[in-house]
Design an enzyme around this catalytic site. Sequence first.
Site, PDB file in Angstrom:
ATOM      1  N   SER A 130      13.605 -43.512  -0.126  1.00 59.41           N
ATOM      2  CA  SER A 130      12.232 -43.615  -0.593  1.00 59.41           C
ATOM      3  C   SER A 130      11.686 -42.218  -0.897  1.00 59.41           C
ATOM      4  O   SER A 130      12.257 -41.508  -1.715  1.00 59.41           O
ATOM      5  CB  SER A 130      11.390 -44.374   0.431  1.00 59.41           C
ATOM      6  OG  SER A 130      10.151 -44.761  -0.109  1.00 59.41           O
ATOM      7  N   ASP A 185      13.139 -53.699  -6.770  1.00 56.00           N
ATOM      8  CA  ASP A 185      12.516 -52.533  -6.138  1.00 56.00           C
ATOM      9  C   ASP A 185      11.837 -51.708  -7.227  1.00 56.00           C
ATOM     10  O   ASP A 185      12.487 -50.938  -7.945  1.00 56.00           O
ATOM     11  CB  ASP A 185      13.549 -51.695  -5.392  1.00 56.00           C
ATOM     12  CG  ASP A 185      12.906 -50.588  -4.561  1.00 56.00           C
ATOM     13  OD1 ASP A 185      11.675 -50.412  -4.671  1.00 56.00           O
ATOM     14  OD2 ASP A 185      13.628 -49.914  -3.807  1.00 56.00           O
ATOM     15  N   HIS A 198      12.399 -53.093  -1.341  1.00 59.44           N
ATOM     16  CA  HIS A 198      12.484 -51.691  -0.925  1.00 59.44           C
ATOM     17  C   HIS A 198      12.948 -51.547   0.520  1.00 59.44           C
ATOM     18  O   HIS A 198      13.292 -50.445   0.951  1.00 59.44           O
ATOM     19  CB  HIS A 198      11.119 -51.022  -1.116  1.00 59.44           C
ATOM     20  CG  HIS A 198      11.150 -49.531  -1.057  1.00 59.44           C
ATOM     21  ND1 HIS A 198      11.904 -48.758  -1.927  1.00 59.44           N
ATOM     22  CD2 HIS A 198      10.515 -48.639  -0.234  1.00 59.44           C
ATOM     23  CE1 HIS A 198      11.734 -47.477  -1.647  1.00 59.44           C
ATOM     24  NE2 HIS A 198      10.902 -47.383  -0.619  1.00 59.44           N
TER      25      HIS A 198
END
Length: 255
Positions: A130, A185, A198
């Site tokens: 991320s 995502d 995610h």
Amino acid sequence: MHFKLLSLAALAGLSVASPLNLDERQLGSSSGNDLRDGDCKPVTFIFARASTEPGLLGMSTGPAVCNDLKADASLGGVACQGVGPKYTAGLAENALPQGTSSAAINEAKELFELAASKCPDTRIVAGGYSQGTAVMHGAIPDLSDEIKDKIAGVVLFGDTRNKQDGGQIKNFPKDKIKIYCATGDLVCDGTLVVTAAHFTYVANTGEASKWLEQQLASMPASTSTSSSSSSSSSAPASQTSQSSGLSSWFSGLGN
């Protein structure tokens, strides 16, 4: 942009309330400060965690890959080093132009440089999840060619800079990068909209660890070489263990 940041903040609270199931292998026991505090190892793993994750390695993909690498006796020993504390993994930094703070990027660069100077014979692998992927996208391009040559591979989970940087890390060989972007995502499409997809990347850590091990196996023990062919990939979406109610909440984010 304001709505997206609010969505991220709400998501952080929900992810704490309804965490994915993590086994002991994934949580691990490393402090994530092996490079700074420990002895040199044949392999050094540098990782930047996702937003709001605790510690230096986080509590999902980072510890899972670290422990997989440590379990591979053929590597001869692995030092796992997370990026922090200057990298705070705060939510707001996702909205900055580079997808994270300059302090985080500079700290990651310093860790790569420390690995090369303190442990000149170590081979380096790296990763991010991320916001942590943005840390790697920002740090690696500005490293010296000598340090880049010591990096065997980089794994990126839920790459927030995937679209912006064209599925690569600038000024770095594509065949040394493995990008995991689950179907659905949306951060991989250049947005700050976070969906349930995610949170699926723990399922990809075993494959990612094996890929890093293969990259290390193809690199000489004391020196490294770089190349330029492409092997960046996208991962299929995997099933999350969160409730159907949470999934329904996510589906309304883009409305």
